[in-house]
Design an enzyme around this catalytic site. Structure first.
Site, short mmCIF file in Angstrom:
data_model
loop_
_atom_site.label_atom_id
_atom_site.label_comp_id
_atom_site.label_asym_id
_atom_site.label_seq_id
_atom_site.Cartn_x
_atom_site.Cartn_y
_atom_site.Cartn_z
N ILE A 118 43.00 55.15 8.28
CA ILE A 118 42.41 54.62 7.05
C ILE A 118 41.31 53.59 7.31
O ILE A 118 40.20 53.69 6.79
CB ILE A 118 43.53 54.01 6.18
CG1 ILE A 118 44.43 55.14 5.66
CG2 ILE A 118 42.95 53.19 5.03
CD1 ILE A 118 45.70 54.68 4.99
N ASP A 119 41.61 52.63 8.18
CA ASP A 119 40.67 51.51 8.37
C ASP A 119 39.26 51.96 8.73
O ASP A 119 38.28 51.49 8.13
CB ASP A 119 41.21 50.55 9.44
CG ASP A 119 42.53 49.91 9.04
OD1 ASP A 119 42.93 50.10 7.88
OD2 ASP A 119 43.18 49.28 9.88
N HIS B 245 49.48 53.64 8.31
CA HIS B 245 48.75 53.01 7.22
C HIS B 245 47.52 52.28 7.73
O HIS B 245 46.86 51.58 6.98
CB HIS B 245 49.67 52.01 6.51
CG HIS B 245 50.42 51.19 7.50
ND1 HIS B 245 51.59 51.64 8.10
CD2 HIS B 245 50.15 50.02 8.09
CE1 HIS B 245 52.00 50.75 8.97
NE2 HIS B 245 51.14 49.76 9.00
N CYS B 246 47.21 52.39 9.03
CA CYS B 246 46.06 51.65 9.57
C CYS B 246 45.01 52.60 10.15
O CYS B 246 43.90 52.70 9.67
CB CYS B 246 46.51 50.71 10.68
SG CYS B 246 47.80 49.59 10.22
N ILE B 247 45.43 53.28 11.23
CA ILE B 247 44.44 53.98 12.07
C ILE B 247 43.67 55.08 11.33
O ILE B 247 42.46 55.17 11.47
CB ILE B 247 45.12 54.51 13.34
CG1 ILE B 247 45.87 53.38 14.06
CG2 ILE B 247 44.08 55.14 14.27
CD1 ILE B 247 45.02 52.16 14.35
#
Ligand code: SAJ
Length: 440
Positions: free
Chosen positions: A278-279, A274-276
């Site tokens: 997307i951010d 949910h981070c890499i």
């Protein structure tokens, strides 16, 4: 005393009422840290199941023990509610809501907007607000500042205070948790930074102040863009090494012997979580609005997004070499989670690999000890994890390792499989020289 001085005093004496908006894997640990530090904390969430759990003293976040929640609730230090009007009684509020992507690949700001709109109804003099959700540079100043201040004619930096402090929660990590991971803090004004820092320093070991909210927003995006781009680099290196007949895993291990100036990343079937994935796209999206094309991010994202297709092409090629078309072959995919030893399937490349194998006529099954069911939102299929993994290994024409969970017995898998495609080098210790095991 000024509003600021009064608020800082109440924060330092822990008299200030703390509210955490969004009680997920970021909000709950943060609420616990503030409660343990002596604040009275109210968790606010739209999900009544979460609220009921917490008020019963039960944790739903693996990193937070139920005993901890039970103790804090019993001590009257932690409570939870779905009633946003409680915000009018809060002095210090952290916003910890999701910032996913839309199907179009653009930022989905809906959670930040709805939390801000609710909070705006209850803003009063003497409040400090900190946004923790990862977002594009400028969000705090351009979105939260006008919405929260204008509603009550409050003056920023005098009547109320606003800052950005990126969450750095890595679910499952034991060495660095919310309390001992340094926290970057950037305020809308110097006074905002002072107040927000005074609050967080009362609970978190290290607060690193930067001069603006934008600096803090950008720092977080650098952290995760750095990872995404370097993963993209080694994924492209894997493709290059295969063309050259060189073992990319050996290349990376060799480079990693350099004790300085190098950081090891490993190739894989794609980028999940949910981070890499997307951010960095929050940053490239923002840069488009200032007419700048963030080429590194776009290219790395393209390479990472293509890895599931590359893995499937390698499987097809290997089956073909063994006289078996993918169409009609039984393929067992090992691992659906986005990375080893987690139970999270968000953005997992496994879903894309399985979808592509199905589209090309493979008879696909999957196993994941942590993920009993999966479904592909766009393709609309559902699957259950097979019960007997070793029977499925024996029955398959090809076993494709997508997630290298530690619980798997790779020795046994290699011994009983007709053919293995290993996208994580999980079989490194047991497959030396075996020609029925092919690596990325
Ligand atoms: N991946 C690779 N090769 C690598 C590292 C990761 O293919 O060398 C893949 C993983 O399989 C996964 C994806 O990238 O699909 C993301 O993996 P990750 O290790 O970055 O794990 P995350 O998504 O849990 O990232 C979190 C982030 N934490 C926060 O944003 C607060 C990240 O900043 C952390 O660095 C990371 O955990 C971590 O180090 O574990």
């Amino acid at each position: 005393m000024s509003t600021k001085e009064t608020l800082v005093e109440s924060l330092k004496t822990k008299q200030a009422r703390v509210g955490i908006l969004g009680m997920g894997y970021v909000g709950l640990p943060l609420a616990v840290v503030f409660a343990e530090a002596g604040f009275h904390v109210t968790g606010i969430d739209t999900d009544s199941r979460k609220v009921d759990c917490l008020n019963k003293g039960v944790s739903y976040v693996p990193d937070i023990k139920t005993e901890t929640v039970e103790r804090l609730v019993k001590a009257g230090r932690l409570t939870a509610t779905t009633d946003f009007s409680i915000l009018k009684e809060m002095d210090a509020v952290s916003i910890c809501v999701p910032t996913p992507l839309r199907q179009t690949g653009d930022p989905d700001m809906s959670f930040i907007l709805s939390a801000t709109d609710e909070l705006a109804k209850y803003m009063h003099k003497g409040m400090v607000i900190v946004l923790e959700s990862t977002t594009y540079p400028g969000t705090t100043r351009e979105v939260l500042l006008p919405k929260l201040g204008a509603e009550r004619g409050l003056t920023i930096g005098e009547d109320w205070f606003l800052a950005f402090s990126p969450e750095r929660v890595d679910p499952g990590r034991k060495d660095f948790t919310t309390i001992n991971t340094p926290k970057v803090m950037g305020g809308i004004t110097e006074a905002c930074n002072e107040v927000a820092t005074a609050w967080y320093e009362g609970a978190i070991q290290t607060v690193h102040r930067v001069r603006s909210a934008e600096t803090a927003e950008m720092a977080k995006l650098l952290e995760n863009t750095f990872r995404m781009i370097n993963i993209g680099l080694v994924n492209e290196l894997a493709i290059m090494c295969e063309r050259l007949g060189v073992d990319v895993w050996e290349v990376i291990d060799a480079a990693a012997t350099k004790p300085f100036g190098f950081m090891k990343f490993t190739p894989g079937p794609g980028l999940g979580g949910h981070c890499i994935p997307i951010d960095p796209l929050y940053l490239s999206w923002k840069m488009k609005s200032v007419h700048y094309n963030a080429r590194f991010i776009e290219l790395a994202s393209e390479i990472n997004t293509n890895m599931p297709r590359y893995v499937v092409s390698r499987v097809m090629e290997a089956l073909n070499d063994r006289g078996k078309p993918l169409k009609g072959s039984k393929v067992l995919v090992l691992g659906a989670a986005y990375k080893a030893d987690v139970d999270d399937v968000r953005e997992s490349p496994a879903l894309d690999v399985i979808g592509l194998l199905k589209k090309k006529g493979g008879i696909v099954e999957y196993h994941d000890p942590y993920i009993p069911h999966i479904h592909h939102e766009t393709d609309g299929w559902y699957m259950d994890s097979v019960e007997d993994v070793m029977q499925a290994v024996r029955d398959a024409d090809a076993v494709v390792i997508i997630t290298n969970h530690k619980v798997y017995n790779y020795q046994e898998i290699v011994e009983h499989a007709a053919f293995v495609f290993d996208s994580r080098n999980a079989t490194r210790a047991v497959a030396q020289g075996l020609d029925h095991v092919v690596k990325l």
